[in-house]
Design a protein around this motif. Structure first.
Motif, PDB file in Angstrom:
ATOM      1  N   ILE A 254       0.844  -1.181   0.000  1.00  0.00           N
ATOM      2  CA  ILE A 254       0.000   0.000   0.000  1.00  0.00           C
ATOM      3  C   ILE A 254       0.890   1.245   0.000  1.00  0.00           C
ATOM      4  O   ILE A 254       1.808   1.350   0.822  1.00  0.00           O
ATOM      5  N   PRO A 255       0.663   2.200  -0.899  1.00  0.00           N
ATOM      6  CA  PRO A 255       1.476   3.427  -0.873  1.00  0.00           C
ATOM      7  C   PRO A 255       1.180   4.240   0.382  1.00  0.00           C
ATOM      8  O   PRO A 255       0.093   4.137   0.963  1.00  0.00           O
ATOM      9  N   THR A 256       2.143   5.017   0.815  1.00  0.00           N
ATOM     10  CA  THR A 256       1.928   5.888   1.970  1.00  0.00           C
ATOM     11  C   THR A 256       0.828   6.892   1.652  1.00  0.00           C
ATOM     12  O   THR A 256       0.871   7.574   0.630  1.00  0.00           O
ATOM     13  N   TRP A 269      -1.672   1.049   9.045  1.00  0.00           N
ATOM     14  CA  TRP A 269      -0.699   0.088   8.524  1.00  0.00           C
ATOM     15  C   TRP A 269       0.642   0.284   9.207  1.00  0.00           C
ATOM     16  O   TRP A 269       0.994   1.401   9.613  1.00  0.00           O
ATOM     17  N   ILE A 270       1.417  -0.776   9.275  1.00  0.00           N
ATOM     18  CA  ILE A 270       2.828  -0.696   9.643  1.00  0.00           C
ATOM     19  C   ILE A 270       3.602  -0.728   8.341  1.00  0.00           C
ATOM     20  O   ILE A 270       3.533  -1.709   7.600  1.00  0.00           O
ATOM     21  N   GLU A 275       0.758  -5.777   7.708  1.00  0.00           N
ATOM     22  CA  GLU A 275       0.711  -5.695   9.161  1.00  0.00           C
ATOM     23  C   GLU A 275       0.019  -4.391   9.547  1.00  0.00           C
ATOM     24  O   GLU A 275       0.251  -3.350   8.931  1.00  0.00           O
ATOM     25  N   PHE A 276      -0.813  -4.433  10.571  1.00  0.00           N
ATOM     26  CA  PHE A 276      -1.542  -3.249  10.999  1.00  0.00           C
ATOM     27  C   PHE A 276      -1.683  -3.262  12.512  1.00  0.00           C
ATOM     28  O   PHE A 276      -1.372  -4.254  13.178  1.00  0.00           O
ATOM     29  N   PHE A 277      -2.149  -2.149  13.066  1.00  0.00           N
ATOM     30  CA  PHE A 277      -2.386  -2.108  14.503  1.00  0.00           C
ATOM     31  C   PHE A 277      -3.585  -1.219  14.818  1.00  0.00           C
ATOM     32  O   PHE A 277      -3.970  -0.349  14.030  1.00  0.00           O
ATOM     33  N   SER A 289       3.816   9.014  11.220  1.00  0.00           N
ATOM     34  CA  SER A 289       4.611   7.921  10.657  1.00  0.00           C
ATOM     35  C   SER A 289       3.801   6.794  10.036  1.00  0.00           C
ATOM     36  O   SER A 289       4.374   5.948   9.356  1.00  0.00           O
ATOM     37  N   TYR A 290       2.482   6.762  10.263  1.00  0.00           N
ATOM     38  CA  TYR A 290       1.712   5.604   9.822  1.00  0.00           C
ATOM     39  C   TYR A 290       0.445   6.021   9.067  1.00  0.00           C
ATOM     40  O   TYR A 290      -0.278   6.926   9.484  1.00  0.00           O
ATOM     41  N   THR A 291       0.181   5.327   7.954  1.00  0.00           N
ATOM     42  CA  THR A 291      -1.048   5.553   7.196  1.00  0.00           C
ATOM     43  C   THR A 291      -2.241   5.057   8.006  1.00  0.00           C
ATOM     44  O   THR A 291      -2.324   3.877   8.346  1.00  0.00           O
ATOM     45  N   VAL A 292      -3.168   5.956   8.302  1.00  0.00           N
ATOM     46  CA  VAL A 292      -4.380   5.615   9.051  1.00  0.00           C
ATOM     47  C   VAL A 292      -5.519   5.430   8.050  1.00  0.00           C
ATOM     48  O   VAL A 292      -5.830   6.341   7.289  1.00  0.00           O
ATOM     49  N   PHE A 293      -6.136   4.239   8.044  1.00  0.00           N
ATOM     50  CA  PHE A 293      -7.202   3.968   7.083  1.00  0.00           C
ATOM     51  C   PHE A 293      -8.562   3.765   7.736  1.00  0.00           C
ATOM     52  O   PHE A 293      -9.569   3.538   7.051  1.00  0.00           O
ATOM     53  N   GLY A 294      -8.623   3.848   9.067  1.00  0.00           N
ATOM     54  CA  GLY A 294      -9.904   3.676   9.733  1.00  0.00           C
ATOM     55  C   GLY A 294      -9.821   4.052  11.196  1.00  0.00           C
ATOM     56  O   GLY A 294      -8.747   4.378  11.719  1.00  0.00           O
TER      57      GLY A 294
END
Length: 350
Positions: A254-256, A269-270, A275-277, A289-294
């Motif tokens: 996934i692109p940033t 995403w990490i 990998e995600f958290f 630092s991290y793409t937030v998708f939800g």
């Protein structure tokens, strides 16, 4: 002669004063530089530790836009043309940027009840490839925004498209045996990420999808996710971590995308995934630092907290002490039925 002596003495004192001022200035400059370097060095160490704490792949993280949430984003997917019933004809509706086109669609999605009047926007922004269609902004309405109708895609497609979820729409479930996390997706901030999640919804199973790491808030963050003054920043690091890679789908990095500050409930995403958290706290120290998708709905954070307190065993990743679940927790991606913004139980199968 006496006059000459009178001229010499001030000169001697002036030299002494100038020398003193110079020494004092040098001392002040040295002190300031040392303080700056010392502060910078401490920040770097802290930041690197924070980036490493959630997994091995940290190269994909980038600063991205500094947006604080869905309302401040307007992104789409390049080389994609989404179909649907037109509510604004692009031939008579033009803008200079895809962001303006996106915002025009958002302006038709402000009601508190029912679906949006516009949930899809399609923009032609490549002057050479678009020709006379350059600047056209088509606003459309999908039959089903969770399964948008794709006309065509690929490098030869000059269109950029995006989708908009209204209030109560765009919510998926991550079902585990401990309960279902309802997550509001952010397609206007992370369209590529959301497209992948919607792809998972079309699968009967999400084989391989699971949570495998769990760390509570400990004594460093309060129940609302606020950091307690002077408390350490971990471990534990207040998160649950897993993977959304399934054996049935070939995962592409996934692109940033949008990387706001991580808040309690953020799903990110990490690196470039899969990998995600899910964050249990507000992590200002992780910067952007991290793409937030939800974002997990607040009423479901008790489920995430429950997972975070399950039995774990210690491990070390990138020289960081972490807590890994003794038993990984399989999860299933579900589509949640909605009716005028109200969430109901079950998976929509029609």
């Amino acid at each position: 002669m006496g006059r000459r002596n009178n001229e010499i003495e001030p000169t001697r004192f002036s030299s002494f004063i100038l020398l003193s001022v110079g020494l004092i200035s040098c001392a002040l400059v040295y002190a300031c530089v040392s303080l700056v370097l010392r502060t910078s060095g401490n920040s770097s160490v802290s930041d690197l530790g924070s980036l490493a704490l959630v997994g091995e792949d940290v190269d994909g993280g980038g600063k991205g836009d500094l947006g604080g949430g869905s309302g401040r984003c307007c992104r789409g997917i390049d080389n994609l043309e989404l179909w649907g019933a037109a509510v604004k004809w692009g031939s008579d509706f033009k803008f200079n940027s895809s962001e303006e086109c996106c915002n025009a669609c958002k302006a038709m999605c402000t009601g508190n009840d029912g679906p949006c009047l516009c949930d899809t926007w399609v923009f032609c922004g490549n002057r050479e490839a678009c020709g006379s269609k350059f600047g056209e902004c088509w606003l459309k309405k999908q039959k089903d925004t969770m399964q948008p109708d794709r006309q065509e895609e690929g490098e030869k497609v000059s269109w950029t498209s995006g989708i908009i979820f209204g209030k109560g729409e765009g919510i998926i479930g991550m079902k585990t045996k401990y309960g279902t996390l309802h997550i509001k997706l952010l397609p206007d901030c992370a369209p590529y990420s959301v497209a992948y999640i919607l792809q998972l919804l079309t699968l009967r199973h999400c084989a391989g999808c699971q949570f495998y790491r769990a760390e509570s808030r400990g004594e460093s963050w309060d129940s609302e996710g606020n950091h307690i003054k002077n408390a350490p920043l971990g471990p534990p690091f207040a998160l649950i971590q897993g993977t959304l890679e399934t054996v049935a789908t070939s995962f592409k990095k996934i692109p940033t995308e949008d990387c706001p500050t991580i808040r309690r409930g953020s799903v990110a995403w990490i690196g470039s995934g899969p990998e995600f958290f899910v964050s249990l706290a507000n992590h200002d120290e992780w910067k952007n630092s991290y793409t937030v998708f939800g974002s997990v709905l607040p009423e479901d954070m008790n489920i995430a907290e429950k997972i975070a307190h399950l039995p774990t065993k210690p491990d070390v990743w990138n020289n960081i002490n972490v807590s890994v679940l003794e038993e990984a927790i399989p999860l299933v991606i579900q589509r949640i039925k909605t009716s005028h913004g109200d969430i109901t139980t079950g998976v929509k199968t029609d």
